[in-house]
Design a protein around this motif. Structure first.
Motif, mmCIF file in Angstrom:
data_model
loop_
_atom_site.group_PDB
_atom_site.id
_atom_site.type_symbol
_atom_site.label_atom_id
_atom_site.label_comp_id
_atom_site.label_asym_id
_atom_site.label_seq_id
_atom_site.Cartn_x
_atom_site.Cartn_y
_atom_site.Cartn_z
ATOM 1 N N GLY A 48 0.677 -1.388 0.068
ATOM 2 C CA GLY A 48 -0.194 -0.086 -0.099
ATOM 3 C C GLY A 48 0.781 1.338 0.130
ATOM 4 N N PRO A 49 0.188 2.505 0.095
ATOM 5 C CA PRO A 49 1.044 3.622 -0.007
ATOM 6 C C PRO A 49 1.829 3.775 1.062
ATOM 7 N N ARG A 50 2.925 4.500 1.152
ATOM 8 C CA ARG A 50 3.505 4.938 2.222
ATOM 9 C C ARG A 50 3.429 6.376 2.725
ATOM 10 N N GLU A 51 2.524 7.142 1.953
ATOM 11 C CA GLU A 51 2.406 8.475 2.581
ATOM 12 C C GLU A 51 1.440 8.305 3.726
ATOM 13 N N ALA A 52 1.497 9.157 4.693
ATOM 14 C CA ALA A 52 0.552 9.257 5.562
ATOM 15 C C ALA A 52 0.777 10.416 6.453
ATOM 16 N N VAL A 53 -0.376 11.192 6.680
ATOM 17 C CA VAL A 53 -0.375 12.411 7.497
ATOM 18 C C VAL A 53 -0.972 12.078 8.974
ATOM 19 N N LEU A 54 -0.295 12.851 9.986
ATOM 20 C CA LEU A 54 -0.945 12.524 11.340
ATOM 21 C C LEU A 54 -1.012 14.113 11.852
ATOM 22 N N VAL A 55 -2.206 14.328 12.259
ATOM 23 C CA VAL A 55 -2.838 15.491 12.938
ATOM 24 C C VAL A 55 -3.456 15.062 14.421
ATOM 25 N N GLY A 56 -3.728 16.365 14.944
ATOM 26 C CA GLY A 56 -4.195 16.220 16.120
ATOM 27 C C GLY A 56 -3.641 17.248 17.195
ATOM 28 N N PHE A 57 -4.405 17.159 18.554
ATOM 29 C CA PHE A 57 -4.007 18.206 19.611
ATOM 30 C C PHE A 57 -2.619 17.524 19.915
ATOM 31 N N MET A 58 -1.809 18.747 20.723
ATOM 32 C CA MET A 58 -0.526 18.523 21.106
ATOM 33 C C MET A 58 -0.633 17.292 22.088
ATOM 34 N N GLY A 59 0.384 16.400 22.399
ATOM 35 C CA GLY A 59 0.523 15.180 23.233
ATOM 36 C C GLY A 59 -0.334 14.262 22.705
ATOM 37 N N ALA A 60 -1.053 14.178 21.235
ATOM 38 C CA ALA A 60 -1.957 13.028 21.082
ATOM 39 C C ALA A 60 -1.033 11.932 20.706
ATOM 40 N N GLY A 61 0.100 12.215 20.320
ATOM 41 C CA GLY A 61 0.994 10.813 20.062
ATOM 42 C C GLY A 61 1.381 10.972 18.657
ATOM 43 N N LYS A 62 1.304 12.074 17.995
ATOM 44 C CA LYS A 62 1.751 12.239 16.588
ATOM 45 C C LYS A 62 3.104 11.750 16.284
ATOM 46 N N SER A 63 3.932 12.375 16.915
ATOM 47 C CA SER A 63 5.633 11.926 16.800
ATOM 48 C C SER A 63 5.833 10.349 16.841
ATOM 49 N N SER A 64 5.366 10.084 18.266
ATOM 50 C CA SER A 64 5.912 8.504 18.564
ATOM 51 C C SER A 64 5.050 7.580 17.511
ATOM 52 N N VAL A 65 3.622 7.737 17.259
ATOM 53 C CA VAL A 65 3.086 6.937 16.408
ATOM 54 C C VAL A 65 3.517 7.142 15.006
ATOM 55 N N GLY A 66 3.896 8.265 14.542
ATOM 56 C CA GLY A 66 4.407 8.528 13.225
ATOM 57 C C GLY A 66 5.720 7.734 12.877
ATOM 58 N N ARG A 67 6.726 7.920 14.119
ATOM 59 C CA ARG A 67 7.893 7.356 14.216
ATOM 60 C C ARG A 67 7.803 5.746 13.716
ATOM 61 N N MET A 68 6.817 5.200 14.787
ATOM 62 C CA MET A 68 6.779 3.956 14.769
ATOM 63 C C MET A 68 6.251 3.421 13.179
ATOM 64 N N LEU A 69 4.987 4.172 12.813
ATOM 65 C CA LEU A 69 4.597 3.825 11.554
ATOM 66 C C LEU A 69 5.432 3.728 10.430
ATOM 67 N N ALA A 70 6.339 4.837 10.532
ATOM 68 C CA ALA A 70 6.988 4.959 9.137
ATOM 69 C C ALA A 70 8.187 3.735 9.414
ATOM 70 N N ASP A 71 8.514 3.320 10.613
ATOM 71 C CA ASP A 71 9.578 2.394 10.755
ATOM 72 C C ASP A 71 8.916 0.912 10.022
ATOM 73 N N ARG A 72 7.772 0.766 10.440
ATOM 74 C CA ARG A 72 6.857 -0.385 10.035
ATOM 75 C C ARG A 72 6.782 -0.336 8.518
ATOM 76 N N ILE A 73 6.754 0.595 7.800
ATOM 77 C CA ILE A 73 6.386 0.674 6.243
ATOM 78 C C ILE A 73 7.407 1.117 5.537
ATOM 79 N N GLY A 74 8.875 1.264 6.294
ATOM 80 C CA GLY A 74 9.993 1.823 5.781
ATOM 81 C C GLY A 74 9.856 3.053 4.868
ATOM 82 N N ALA A 75 9.050 3.920 5.534
ATOM 83 C CA ALA A 75 9.088 5.200 4.840
ATOM 84 C C ALA A 75 9.799 6.222 5.656
ATOM 85 N N GLU A 76 9.992 7.279 5.186
ATOM 86 C CA GLU A 76 10.801 8.391 5.877
ATOM 87 C C GLU A 76 9.796 9.140 6.859
ATOM 88 N N PHE A 77 10.290 9.236 7.911
ATOM 89 C CA PHE A 77 9.716 10.101 8.746
ATOM 90 C C PHE A 77 9.643 11.552 8.863
#
Ligand code: S3P
Length: 187
Positions: free
Chosen positions: A11-40
């Motif tokens: 599937g596609p590697r692009e994904a965008v994460l939004v939401g309030f401060m502290g919702a976990g965008k950075s940690s989830v984004g890093r993990m997700l990118a790692d899983r799909i071999g995408a740049e974070f």
């Protein structure tokens, strides 16, 4: 109109994460990118790097208006290369231009966390100049921003879920997102 890069047939590697401060965008984004071999790409990090100072310092010395201009430019840069997982700062999706740029880039996931979860995660945080004190003020700001966040393609509730679990939900939605017609089902 989406430029989706297929990766390993998953599937596609692009994904965008939004939401309030502290919702976990950075940690989830890093993990997700790692899983799909995408740049974070963490847009806030990009802004800090470009400006040579912290977000807090930018707000203190230059003000929010300048920060928002820097954010706009950083988002433009972030979406100029395909195949990335992009985590935008909590205020980025409130701006229509940013919203259009991010939505055109890839499926947008709103990480939906409760006020209580945000308080638990960010109490004592000094790096976020716009974070209100706990209580009514925080709740009010979250409610005010919610309609903008809900313009994301998918809403992903995060309360009671680990970073790994949230990344897993997004992975499944991304896999389904390959089909041109969205089913709009959130998890
Ligand atoms: C902001 C959120 C921050 C950062 C800046 C402003 C906001 O990002 O961009 O402090 O307006 O909500 P995080 O969502 O990563 O904390």
């Amino acid at each position: 109109h989406r430029r989706s890069v297929m990766h390993g047939g998953k599937g596609p590697r692009e994904a965008v994460l939004v939401g309030f401060m502290g919702a976990g965008k950075s940690s989830v984004g890093r993990m997700l990118a790692d899983r799909i071999g995408a740049e974070f790409i963490d847009v806030d990090e990009m802004i800090g790097r470009n400006a040579g100072r912290s977000i807090r310092e930018i707000f203190a010395s230059l003000g929010e208006g300048v920060f928002r201009d820097m954010e706009k430019a950083a988002i433009r840069d972030a979406v100029s290369v395909s195949g990335r997982v992009v985590a935008a700062g909590g205020g980025a999706f409130l701006d229509e231009g940013n919203r259009m740029a991010l939505s055109a880039y890839g499926p947008v996931f709103f990480l939906d966390a409760s006020c209580e979860a945000i308080v638990a995660r960010l109490s004592g945080d000094r790096s976020r100049p716009l974070l209100p004190g706990e209580g009514n003020e925080l709740h009010g700001l979250m409610e005010k921003r919610r309609p903008a966040y809900l313009m994301a393609d998918f809403t992903v509730p995060t309360d009671g879920r680990t970073v790994l679990q949230v990344a897993g939900v997004i992975l499944r939605l991304l896999a389904r997102h390959r089909s041109p017609k969205r089913n709009g089902v959130d998890e």
